[in-house]
Scaffold this active site. Sequence first.
Site, PDB file in Angstrom:
ATOM      1  N   ARG A   1       0.603  -0.546   0.097  1.00 56.78           N
ATOM      2  CA  ARG A   1       0.172  -0.152  -0.072  1.00 56.78           C
ATOM      3  C   ARG A   1       0.494   1.432  -0.490  1.00 56.78           C
ATOM      4  NH1 ARG A   1      -3.876  -1.793   4.879  1.00 56.78           N
ATOM      5  NH2 ARG A   1      -2.234  -2.920   5.518  1.00 56.78           N
TER       6      ARG A   1
ATOM      7  N   TYR B   1      38.759  27.824  -6.387  1.00 60.13           N
ATOM      8  CA  TYR B   1      39.057  26.637  -7.574  1.00 60.13           C
ATOM      9  C   TYR B   1      39.031  27.016  -8.519  1.00 60.13           C
ATOM     10  CZ  TYR B   1      36.637  22.984 -10.160  1.00 60.13           C
ATOM     11  OH  TYR B   1      36.137  21.586 -10.950  1.00 60.13           O
TER      12      TYR B   1
ATOM     13  N   ALA C   1      32.438  43.120   2.755  1.00 56.10           N
ATOM     14  CA  ALA C   1      31.296  43.218   1.766  1.00 56.10           C
ATOM     15  C   ALA C   1      31.653  42.441   0.821  1.00 56.10           C
ATOM     16  CB  ALA C   1      30.300  44.257   2.353  1.00 56.10           C
TER      17      ALA C   1
END
Length: 479
Positions: free
Chosen positions: A19, A397, A390
Amino acid sequence: MPTHAERAVVVLAAGAGTRMKSDRQKTLHEIGGRSLLSHSLHAAAGVHPNYLVAVVGHQRDQVSPAVDTIAEEMQVTILQAVQEEQNGTGHAVQIGLTAIPEFQGTVVVTNADVPLLQPETIQALVDTHEREDAAVTVLSLEFSNPTGYGRIIRDADGNVLEIVEEKDASEEQRRVREVNSGVFAFDGAVLRDALTRITTDNAQGELYITDVLGIARADGKKVAAFTAPDARELAGVNDRVQLAAAGKELNRRLVERAMRAGATVIDPDTTWIGVEVEIGRDVVIHPNTQLWGSTVIGDGAVIGPDTTLTDMEVGPRASVVRTQGELGVIGEDATVGPFTYIRPGTELGARGKLGGFVESKNAKIGADSKVPHLTYVGDATIGVGTNIGASSVFANYDGVKKHHTVIGDHCRTGSDTMFVAPVTVGDGAYTGAGTVVVNDVPPGALAIKEGRQRNIEGWVEANRPGTDAAEAAKHARES
Ligand code: UD1
Ligand code: CA
């Protein structure tokens, strides 16, 4: 003092669970961050049995390794017995006992699809069974709507006679509201003997464990029932609607547990807490917060709203607002958010800050250091008392490999600095706004980008005549 019999628990998990309409075996579906199978094995292990047996069968390529993983996590031995064909609950128990052929003590049978069952309830069943010196004790439930369950049939004096499955029950028997939870305690010898005598002579053509009661009773043995104090604990999961209902009920209990331990939960209905999460005193959890995995929240921390933390450690009095975090550490009195994305390997020191639209990954940020705005910090070590301007990016990478950036103590790096890793910025160093740092910066130095700003006077009026900008420039020149 009576000596307790040895105990074994047999957990039935071989059924098909059709079910659920799922490619995943039914008991591997999760609530509260843990599979139904794991919940049931935790409950079984909670009574510290001498043997714990899981009966697997349907989709056992999934279930069997899951049992091994759970055993390893819980650091207990779980024996497995394979029921090749699912010929009913009685057959499943027969198979389960083949894993413990010599065992003679008390055998507890439970199902893997009742995830809310608590060890205390199993223990209370076993205590009743042993105190009453019964051959069989069934954990029964009182339901106003008993549909679908086996009915407990008693004689005029209230003695339990047998269990009759709904499909085999008469009109009168169907009106009985005391039902079989599917959890039992058996005298091992009585069980083994009765299991050789059960038959498939019933509406479903299966071997029923429930028939053991009638057989034991007919043999003159004592058959008892222990009514579960809280029937909701035995709610079975057979489909996804029941899965969600059980998940909600489990969550209600976990949120209540947190509140009783001294946490304020502003909105229990939209707060989700996994079973392994630890929450301290005087924690405040705002709406729409989800805490999963092995997350630990220290005393006095404020979490949410709209925050999802998985396997995170949050220190005392820290504040974490509108944040998504996984496998990171937030120090005491630190502040995080709003709109912060903490990825694995982030460690924010005491009183540190990760502010709005900051993403961090594999970054160790020292005490009192701040990364307040619009910044990506990846593969970095930042010292203490440093402020990152900021809109900075730790360019980790190179297109092939990841590299590390080291920033010292008490640095002040300007807005929009690019740290092109691998690079090291020494203690007390500064960088100018917009600097692309490709070379190491010595302690105390100011790194600035060469390339002077050049202003070409009158360029807008000459090249963009008629625009609002040219008009504004003209107005400024003439006033
Ligand atoms: C069973 C009981 C019923 C009880 C109900 C409580 C029987 C005959 N009936 O009915 O009295 O009210 O549980 O929920 O026992 N399983 C196996 N192998 C099998 C068949 C079942 O391992 O061959 C396992 C299932 O995975 C499940 C448990 O046994 O965990 C119960 O089986 P299920 O088919 O759900 O029994 P019910 O019809 O619900
Ligand atoms: Ca069932």
